[in-house]
Design a protein around this motif. Structure first.
Motif, PDB file in Angstrom:
ATOM      1  N   THR A  81      14.007   7.604   9.706  1.00 33.39           N
ATOM      2  CA  THR A  81      13.511   8.275  10.093  1.00 33.39           C
ATOM      3  C   THR A  81      11.300   7.716  10.527  1.00 33.39           C
ATOM      4  O   THR A  81      10.573   7.495   9.797  1.00 33.39           O
ATOM      5  N   ALA A  82      11.719   7.635  11.726  1.00 34.86           N
ATOM      6  CA  ALA A  82      10.332   6.740  12.151  1.00 34.86           C
ATOM      7  C   ALA A  82       8.976   7.500  11.641  1.00 34.86           C
ATOM      8  O   ALA A  82       8.398   8.431  12.057  1.00 34.86           O
ATOM      9  N   GLY A  83       8.808   6.627  10.723  1.00 33.99           N
ATOM     10  CA  GLY A  83       7.392   7.514  10.356  1.00 33.99           C
ATOM     11  C   GLY A  83       7.111   8.369   9.746  1.00 33.99           C
ATOM     12  O   GLY A  83       6.459   9.188   9.412  1.00 33.99           O
ATOM     13  N   VAL A  84       8.439   8.792   8.817  1.00 35.30           N
ATOM     14  CA  VAL A  84       8.369  10.200   7.980  1.00 35.30           C
ATOM     15  C   VAL A  84       7.861   9.770   6.491  1.00 35.30           C
ATOM     16  O   VAL A  84       9.284   8.871   5.512  1.00 35.30           O
ATOM     17  N   VAL A  85       7.406   9.830   6.317  1.00 32.76           N
ATOM     18  CA  VAL A  85       6.522   9.236   4.684  1.00 32.76           C
ATOM     19  C   VAL A  85       5.315   9.999   4.229  1.00 32.76           C
ATOM     20  O   VAL A  85       4.676  10.810   5.344  1.00 32.76           O
ATOM     21  N   GLY A  86       5.954  10.520   3.275  1.00 28.01           N
ATOM     22  CA  GLY A  86       4.992  12.011   2.618  1.00 28.01           C
ATOM     23  C   GLY A  86       3.361  11.945   2.070  1.00 28.01           C
ATOM     24  O   GLY A  86       2.149  11.841   2.756  1.00 28.01           O
ATOM     25  N   ASP A  87       3.798  10.999   1.139  1.00 27.49           N
ATOM     26  CA  ASP A  87       2.437   9.747   0.296  1.00 27.49           C
ATOM     27  C   ASP A  87       2.956   8.445  -0.231  1.00 27.49           C
ATOM     28  O   ASP A  87       4.201   8.035  -0.320  1.00 27.49           O
ATOM     29  N   TYR A  88       1.714   8.179  -1.097  1.00 21.39           N
ATOM     30  CA  TYR A  88       2.243   6.638  -1.816  1.00 21.39           C
ATOM     31  C   TYR A  88       1.270   6.446  -2.759  1.00 21.39           C
ATOM     32  O   TYR A  88       0.269   6.859  -2.662  1.00 21.39           O
ATOM     33  N   ASN A  89       2.053   5.460  -3.962  1.00 16.06           N
ATOM     34  CA  ASN A  89       0.849   5.902  -5.360  1.00 16.06           C
ATOM     35  C   ASN A  89       1.330   3.833  -5.735  1.00 16.06           C
ATOM     36  O   ASN A  89       2.406   4.038  -5.405  1.00 16.06           O
TER      37      ASN A  89
ATOM     38  N   SER B  37       5.887   3.470  -5.179  1.00 18.92           N
ATOM     39  CA  SER B  37       6.189   4.716  -4.700  1.00 18.92           C
ATOM     40  C   SER B  37       5.741   5.491  -4.050  1.00 18.92           C
ATOM     41  O   SER B  37       4.463   5.361  -3.552  1.00 18.92           O
ATOM     42  N   PHE B  38       6.608   5.353  -2.505  1.00 20.94           N
ATOM     43  CA  PHE B  38       6.458   6.283  -1.300  1.00 20.94           C
ATOM     44  C   PHE B  38       7.641   7.596  -1.585  1.00 20.94           C
ATOM     45  O   PHE B  38       8.421   7.439  -1.841  1.00 20.94           O
ATOM     46  N   LEU B  39       6.974   8.014  -0.383  1.00 19.41           N
ATOM     47  CA  LEU B  39       7.832  10.454  -0.728  1.00 19.41           C
ATOM     48  C   LEU B  39       8.590   9.293   1.212  1.00 19.41           C
ATOM     49  O   LEU B  39       7.677   9.630   2.268  1.00 19.41           O
TER      50      LEU B  39
END
Length: 291
Positions: free
Chosen positions: A158-166, A179-181
Protein backbone atom coordinates in the motif's frame (compact mmCIF):
# COMPACT_ATOMS: atom_id res chain seq x y z
CA UNK A 1 14.21 29.40 24.99
CA UNK A 2 14.61 32.37 22.67
CA UNK A 3 14.12 34.69 25.64
CA UNK A 4 17.27 33.34 27.28
CA UNK A 5 19.38 32.57 24.24
CA UNK A 6 17.94 34.50 21.29
CA UNK A 7 17.64 32.77 17.94
CA UNK A 8 14.61 30.66 17.05
CA UNK A 9 13.25 27.14 16.88
CA UNK A 10 15.59 26.27 14.01
CA UNK A 11 18.69 26.46 16.22
CA UNK A 12 20.15 23.26 17.67
CA UNK A 13 21.51 23.00 21.22
CA UNK A 14 22.59 19.97 23.18
CA UNK A 15 23.17 18.53 26.64
CA UNK A 16 26.37 16.54 27.26
CA UNK A 17 27.86 14.27 29.91
CA UNK A 18 31.56 13.35 30.10
CA UNK A 19 31.28 11.06 33.14
CA UNK A 20 28.89 8.35 32.06
CA UNK A 21 25.75 10.31 32.83
CA UNK A 22 26.51 11.21 36.46
CA UNK A 23 26.25 14.91 35.62
CA UNK A 24 25.17 16.88 32.57
CA UNK A 25 26.01 20.27 31.09
CA UNK A 26 22.88 21.63 29.45
CA UNK A 27 21.89 23.96 26.61
CA UNK A 28 25.25 24.05 24.83
CA UNK A 29 25.62 25.39 21.31
CA UNK A 30 24.41 26.64 18.98
CA UNK A 31 25.48 23.95 16.54
CA UNK A 32 24.07 25.78 13.50
CA UNK A 33 24.56 29.52 14.04
CA UNK A 34 24.10 30.44 10.35
CA UNK A 35 20.67 28.75 10.38
CA UNK A 36 20.04 29.46 6.70
CA UNK A 37 17.43 26.69 6.77
CA UNK A 38 15.59 25.89 9.99
CA UNK A 39 16.66 22.59 11.59
CA UNK A 40 14.17 19.96 12.71
CA UNK A 41 14.37 16.51 14.39
CA UNK A 42 18.14 16.41 15.12
CA UNK A 43 20.24 13.26 15.45
CA UNK A 44 23.55 13.27 17.28
CA UNK A 45 26.51 11.04 18.12
CA UNK A 46 30.09 11.38 19.38
CA UNK A 47 33.28 11.29 17.31
CA UNK A 48 36.25 10.54 19.56
CA UNK A 49 39.59 10.87 17.71
CA UNK A 50 41.92 7.88 17.89
CA UNK A 51 43.79 7.66 21.24
CA UNK A 52 42.04 10.77 22.59
CA UNK A 53 41.47 10.73 26.37
CA UNK A 54 40.48 14.38 26.81
CA UNK A 55 36.70 14.86 26.51
CA UNK A 56 37.19 18.45 25.36
CA UNK A 57 38.85 17.14 22.18
CA UNK A 58 35.93 14.87 21.25
CA UNK A 59 33.33 16.05 18.76
CA UNK A 60 29.56 16.21 18.72
CA UNK A 61 28.36 15.08 15.27
CA UNK A 62 24.90 16.25 14.28
CA UNK A 63 22.47 15.81 11.40
CA UNK A 64 18.98 17.22 11.05
CA UNK A 65 16.26 17.74 8.49
CA UNK A 66 15.71 21.33 7.40
CA UNK A 67 12.76 23.38 6.20
CA UNK A 68 12.47 26.49 4.09
CA UNK A 69 11.73 29.39 6.43
CA UNK A 70 9.38 30.97 3.88
CA UNK A 71 6.89 28.16 3.25
CA UNK A 72 7.98 25.47 5.75
CA UNK A 73 8.66 22.80 3.13
CA UNK A 74 11.33 20.12 3.59
CA UNK A 75 14.42 21.19 1.64
CA UNK A 76 17.39 19.08 2.73
CA UNK A 77 19.77 18.46 5.63
CA UNK A 78 22.18 20.29 7.88
CA UNK A 79 25.13 18.43 9.34
CA UNK A 80 28.39 19.21 11.05
CA UNK A 81 30.53 18.80 14.14
CA UNK A 82 31.60 20.76 17.20
CA UNK A 83 34.26 19.93 19.78
CA UNK A 84 33.08 19.61 23.36
CA UNK A 85 35.40 22.51 24.10
CA UNK A 86 33.17 24.62 21.83
CA UNK A 87 35.76 24.95 19.05
CA UNK A 88 35.72 23.65 15.48
CA UNK A 89 32.04 24.24 14.70
CA UNK A 90 31.04 23.27 11.13
CA UNK A 91 27.66 23.75 9.44
CA UNK A 92 26.93 22.12 6.07
CA UNK A 93 23.62 22.35 4.22
CA UNK A 94 21.83 20.07 1.76
CA UNK A 95 24.38 17.27 1.84
CA UNK A 96 24.34 14.51 0.87
CA UNK A 97 22.40 15.71 -2.16
CA UNK A 98 19.71 13.15 -2.84
CA UNK A 99 16.28 14.48 -3.56
CA UNK A 100 13.73 14.48 -2.23
CA UNK A 101 14.79 13.94 1.39
CA UNK A 102 12.53 13.75 4.43
CA UNK A 103 13.84 13.21 7.97
CA UNK A 104 17.13 11.38 8.73
CA UNK A 105 17.07 8.84 11.55
CA UNK A 106 19.66 6.90 13.53
CA UNK A 107 22.95 8.75 13.22
CA UNK A 108 25.16 5.92 14.51
CA UNK A 109 28.77 4.76 14.55
CA UNK A 110 30.15 2.07 12.26
CA UNK A 111 33.85 1.26 11.88
CA UNK A 112 36.28 3.80 13.42
CA UNK A 113 35.72 7.15 11.74
CA UNK A 114 32.62 5.95 9.85
CA UNK A 115 29.06 7.01 10.59
CA UNK A 116 25.65 6.07 9.22
CA UNK A 117 22.13 7.43 8.95
CA UNK A 118 18.98 6.49 7.07
CA UNK A 119 16.51 8.82 5.40
CA UNK A 120 13.15 8.42 3.72
CA UNK A 121 12.58 9.44 0.11
CA UNK A 122 9.48 11.60 -0.13
CA UNK A 123 7.60 12.68 -3.25
CA UNK A 124 5.63 15.37 -1.48
CA UNK A 125 2.74 13.07 -0.64
CA UNK A 126 4.10 9.64 0.36
CA UNK A 127 7.33 7.87 1.27
CA UNK A 128 8.61 6.06 -1.82
CA UNK A 129 11.81 4.49 -0.47
CA UNK A 130 14.90 4.98 1.63
CA UNK A 131 18.46 6.28 1.37
CA UNK A 132 21.43 5.24 3.47
CA UNK A 133 23.96 7.95 4.22
CA UNK A 134 27.59 7.16 5.03
CA UNK A 135 29.73 9.70 6.83
CA UNK A 136 33.53 9.56 6.83
CA UNK A 137 35.75 11.57 9.17
CA UNK A 138 38.07 13.88 7.22
CA UNK A 139 41.14 14.73 9.34
CA UNK A 140 42.09 17.49 6.92
CA UNK A 141 38.93 19.50 7.54
CA UNK A 142 38.08 18.03 10.96
CA UNK A 143 34.60 17.29 9.74
CA UNK A 144 32.42 14.37 8.68
CA UNK A 145 31.81 14.17 4.94
CA UNK A 146 28.45 12.58 4.10
CA UNK A 147 27.49 10.82 0.89
CA UNK A 148 24.70 8.51 -0.27
CA UNK A 149 25.74 4.90 0.20
CA UNK A 150 22.63 3.05 -1.03
CA UNK A 151 19.04 3.78 -1.97
CA UNK A 152 16.00 1.61 -2.60
CA UNK A 153 12.40 2.02 -3.68
CA UNK A 154 10.75 -1.20 -2.46
CA UNK A 155 7.37 -2.35 -3.70
CA UNK A 156 4.97 -1.31 -0.96
CA UNK A 157 1.74 -3.28 -0.79
CA UNK A 158 0.00 0.00 0.00
CA UNK A 159 1.70 3.19 -1.19
CA UNK A 160 3.13 5.35 1.53
CA UNK A 161 2.33 3.04 4.44
CA UNK A 162 5.55 3.38 6.47
CA UNK A 163 5.73 3.58 10.23
CA UNK A 164 9.39 4.16 11.06
CA UNK A 165 12.93 3.44 9.83
CA UNK A 166 16.30 2.90 11.54
CA UNK A 167 19.87 1.71 10.90
CA UNK A 168 22.45 0.10 13.20
CA UNK A 169 25.84 -1.64 13.05
CA UNK A 170 27.71 -4.11 15.23
CA UNK A 171 30.64 -2.72 17.28
CA UNK A 172 33.16 -3.47 14.51
CA UNK A 173 31.13 -1.70 11.83
CA UNK A 174 31.17 -4.82 9.63
CA UNK A 175 27.64 -6.16 10.12
CA UNK A 176 24.82 -3.70 9.65
CA UNK A 177 21.07 -3.78 9.29
CA UNK A 178 18.46 -1.23 8.41
CA UNK A 179 14.81 -1.74 9.15
CA UNK A 180 11.47 -0.16 8.48
CA UNK A 181 7.87 -0.88 9.40
CA UNK A 182 5.57 -1.36 6.42
CA UNK A 183 4.10 -4.09 4.22
CA UNK A 184 5.62 -5.15 0.91
CA UNK A 185 4.01 -6.76 -2.11
CA UNK A 186 6.62 -9.53 -2.06
CA UNK A 187 5.75 -11.93 0.71
CA UNK A 188 2.87 -9.77 1.89
CA UNK A 189 0.41 -11.34 4.27
CA UNK A 190 -3.31 -11.20 3.60
CA UNK A 191 -3.62 -8.79 6.54
CA UNK A 192 -3.19 -5.03 6.11
CA UNK A 193 -0.83 -4.60 9.05
CA UNK A 194 2.68 -3.28 9.70
CA UNK A 195 5.49 -5.84 9.49
CA UNK A 196 9.23 -5.52 10.31
CA UNK A 197 11.33 -5.39 7.12
CA UNK A 198 15.12 -5.66 7.00
CA UNK A 199 18.11 -5.14 4.71
CA UNK A 200 21.56 -6.41 5.69
CA UNK A 201 25.24 -5.80 4.98
CA UNK A 202 28.10 -8.12 5.96
CA UNK A 203 30.90 -6.05 4.43
CA UNK A 204 30.65 -2.68 6.13
CA UNK A 205 28.07 -1.24 3.75
CA UNK A 206 29.79 -2.12 0.46
CA UNK A 207 26.74 -4.21 -0.50
CA UNK A 208 23.24 -4.62 0.91
CA UNK A 209 20.82 -7.53 0.56
CA UNK A 210 17.08 -7.62 1.14
CA UNK A 211 14.30 -7.09 1.71
CA UNK A 212 13.40 -9.65 4.36
CA UNK A 213 9.86 -9.22 5.61
CA UNK A 214 9.24 -10.88 8.97
CA UNK A 215 5.72 -12.28 9.17
CA UNK A 216 4.35 -11.66 12.65
CA UNK A 217 1.77 -14.41 12.07
CA UNK A 218 4.60 -16.91 12.62
CA UNK A 219 4.92 -15.99 16.29
CA UNK A 220 2.30 -17.73 18.40
CA UNK A 221 3.40 -15.75 21.46
CA UNK A 222 1.75 -12.79 19.72
CA UNK A 223 -1.04 -14.30 17.63
CA UNK A 224 -2.45 -16.39 20.49
CA UNK A 225 -3.41 -13.12 22.17
CA UNK A 226 -5.27 -11.63 19.19
CA UNK A 227 -8.85 -12.42 18.23
CA UNK A 228 -9.83 -12.65 14.53
CA UNK A 229 -10.55 -10.71 12.36
CA UNK A 230 -7.83 -8.59 13.95
CA UNK A 231 -4.18 -9.47 13.30
CA UNK A 232 -0.71 -8.91 14.77
CA UNK A 233 0.82 -5.58 13.77
CA UNK A 234 3.82 -3.61 14.92
CA UNK A 235 3.37 -0.23 16.50
CA UNK A 236 4.30 2.81 14.38
CA UNK A 237 7.75 3.22 15.98
CA UNK A 238 10.73 1.01 16.72
CA UNK A 239 14.40 1.06 17.65
CA UNK A 240 17.22 -1.09 16.30
CA UNK A 241 20.57 -2.32 17.62
CA UNK A 242 23.03 -4.94 16.34
CA UNK A 243 24.79 -7.16 18.86
CA UNK A 244 28.41 -8.38 18.93
CA UNK A 245 27.42 -11.43 16.86
CA UNK A 246 25.97 -9.28 14.07
CA UNK A 247 22.35 -10.10 14.92
CA UNK A 248 19.67 -7.39 14.76
CA UNK A 249 17.34 -6.58 17.63
CA UNK A 250 14.27 -4.63 16.57
CA UNK A 251 12.43 -3.34 19.62
CA UNK A 252 8.80 -2.46 19.08
CA UNK A 253 5.33 -3.05 20.41
CA UNK A 254 3.37 -5.83 18.77
CA UNK A 255 -0.24 -4.73 18.87
CA UNK A 256 -3.70 -5.87 17.90
CA UNK A 257 -4.04 -4.51 14.36
CA UNK A 258 -7.44 -3.77 12.90
CA UNK A 259 -6.50 -5.09 9.42
CA UNK A 260 -6.51 -1.51 8.10
CA UNK A 261 -3.07 -0.26 9.21
CA UNK A 262 -4.32 0.94 12.58
CA UNK A 263 -3.79 -0.59 16.00
CA UNK A 264 -6.19 -1.02 18.90
CA UNK A 265 -4.38 0.22 21.99
CA UNK A 266 -7.28 -0.81 24.18
CA UNK A 267 -6.58 -4.43 23.22
CA UNK A 268 -3.56 -6.67 23.87
CA UNK A 269 -0.12 -5.21 23.11
CA UNK A 270 3.36 -6.13 24.39
CA UNK A 271 6.93 -4.93 23.85
CA UNK A 272 8.95 -7.42 21.78
CA UNK A 273 12.53 -8.00 20.62
CA UNK A 274 12.41 -9.26 17.03
CA UNK A 275 15.75 -10.86 16.19
CA UNK A 276 17.53 -13.38 14.02
CA UNK A 277 19.78 -16.00 15.59
CA UNK A 278 21.61 -18.57 13.42
CA UNK A 279 19.43 -17.56 10.49
CA UNK A 280 16.13 -18.13 12.31
CA UNK A 281 13.79 -15.24 13.09
CA UNK A 282 12.30 -15.09 16.56
CA UNK A 283 10.19 -12.76 18.66
CA UNK A 284 10.87 -12.43 22.38
CA UNK A 285 8.09 -11.07 24.57
CA UNK A 286 9.81 -8.56 26.85
CA UNK A 287 6.97 -7.10 28.90
CA UNK A 288 3.47 -5.78 29.01
CA UNK A 289 3.21 -2.08 28.12
CA UNK A 290 2.03 -0.14 31.15
CA UNK A 291 0.52 2.74 29.18
Amino acid sequence: NAGAYGGNSGHLRYDVSVNGGLTWTNDQGVLNPVNSNLARYPNITIHNPTANVNPANAYISYMAATINSVNSTWNGLVSGVRQLSGAGNTENYNQPVLSPQLIPHSTVKGAPGVYWAIDALFNGATITGFAIYKGTWNPGSNDIVWATNYSITPSFATAGVVGDYNIAFDPTGTYGWFSFLSRLTSGATSNSVYQPIFYRTTDGGLTWTGPVQVNLDNFSCATNNIVSPNAASTNFEHDLVVDVNGNPHLLTTICTGNNGYSVLYGSWHHMFDITQINGVWGAYDIANVQA
